[in-house]
Design an enzyme around this catalytic site. Sequence first.
Site, PDB file in Angstrom:
ATOM      1  N   SER A 134      -4.397 -10.034   1.684  1.00 16.81           N
ATOM      2  CA  SER A 134      -5.299  -9.369   0.890  1.00 16.81           C
ATOM      3  C   SER A 134      -6.384  -9.017   1.457  1.00 16.81           C
ATOM      4  O   SER A 134      -6.587  -8.002   2.168  1.00 16.81           O
ATOM      5  CB  SER A 134      -5.079 -10.524  -0.272  1.00 16.81           C
ATOM      6  OG  SER A 134      -5.584 -10.062  -1.470  1.00 16.81           O
ATOM      7  N   HIS A 158       2.384 -10.480  -5.277  1.00 17.99           N
ATOM      8  CA  HIS A 158       1.104 -10.842  -4.210  1.00 17.99           C
ATOM      9  C   HIS A 158       1.082 -12.237  -4.327  1.00 17.99           C
ATOM     10  O   HIS A 158       1.193 -13.186  -5.341  1.00 17.99           O
ATOM     11  CB  HIS A 158      -0.109 -10.443  -5.159  1.00 17.99           C
ATOM     12  CG  HIS A 158      -1.358 -10.002  -4.140  1.00 17.99           C
ATOM     13  ND1 HIS A 158      -1.590  -9.063  -3.325  1.00 17.99           N
ATOM     14  CD2 HIS A 158      -2.466 -10.719  -4.055  1.00 17.99           C
ATOM     15  CE1 HIS A 158      -2.697  -9.233  -2.853  1.00 17.99           C
ATOM     16  NE2 HIS A 158      -3.423 -10.438  -3.142  1.00 17.99           N
ATOM     17  N   ASP A 218       3.512  -5.588  -6.655  1.00 21.49           N
ATOM     18  CA  ASP A 218       2.179  -5.829  -6.362  1.00 21.49           C
ATOM     19  C   ASP A 218       1.452  -4.498  -6.269  1.00 21.49           C
ATOM     20  O   ASP A 218       1.839  -3.656  -5.822  1.00 21.49           O
ATOM     21  CB  ASP A 218       1.877  -6.300  -4.989  1.00 21.49           C
ATOM     22  CG  ASP A 218       0.535  -6.597  -4.478  1.00 21.49           C
ATOM     23  OD1 ASP A 218      -0.410  -6.168  -5.127  1.00 21.49           O
ATOM     24  OD2 ASP A 218       0.310  -7.340  -3.420  1.00 21.49           O
TER      25      ASP A 218
END
Length: 316
Positions: free
Chosen positions: A159, A283, A253
């Site tokens: 991320s 995610h 995502d």
Amino acid sequence: MTGRGKYQSRLDPALWAYIDSVNAFYPPRISGLPVDKQRAVYARMCRAFHQGRPPGVKASDSLVACPKHDIPVRRYRLAGAAPRATVLYFHGGGFILGGLESHDDICAELCAGTGFDVLSVDYRLAPEHLHPAAFNDALAAFEWAAASSELPLVLCGESAGGNLAAGVAQAARRHPRAAIGQVLIYPDLGGNEAMGSYIEHADAPLLSTGDAAFYRDVRSARKQSPDDPTFSPLRDTDFSGLPPTVIITAECDPLSSDGEVYRDRILDAGGKAWWHEEPRLVHSFLRARTTVPAAAQAFARIIAAVAALGREEWPY
């Protein structure tokens, strides 16, 4: 956090159980809470999901000295192993959350699965420290790791941490000890928000396009240039000389298209890159690796990719 909508039947019940358990920690409109309260909620969630460290993995904390501040780092080492590489790990959390504790078990499992040392970096967080503070810490940690050991370096981040890993790979590509590989896990690379997964999965569970915009804005300094590649790696104009790269994203995502575009940019520049979109995952699926079979398989692919790159092999 959003309702189930079109994802009701699209996602596995076990994944929904994980999503619901994550959402149970978060009050409504959490993005409106003071950051210290958001961090407290996130820390409680991380503690609840913590799986412990695998047998034989030992961790030790130290500091990377910088001119104006020190950067905490945690090194994981597998007892009895002769590591062939060091993995420099940058945690997720939207640039405002997380630290050495939030991803402790993930780093320990990465160490156990590869036999490599793993160095987790506790970079400075926004909004107290706006861009480029986190990037500068990530680059300083890379330079310290390169200078303090002869082991080759593999960059890894998820991320927000994937953003930092990619930024370091691009900034340090001509360093004498440049990384020999990078593995990016559902990274935020600053892609085009008017197309692809940003549109198709704008309201995906656990991360929406609005969430991504909030995290982007909260780390932005005044007059932040969107074309700064240390802020948005996809805005770079030169993708040559990057290390062999593996990008693993989640289908549901908004950030998934970033992985595909980044792969294509590297391939177009003559490099090696492989992108895999994990079907029907969301995610943050790393935290679902013990309860959702598809997430466990994805994590196994991540470990295998790190292991191969650390051996300077290209498995794809």
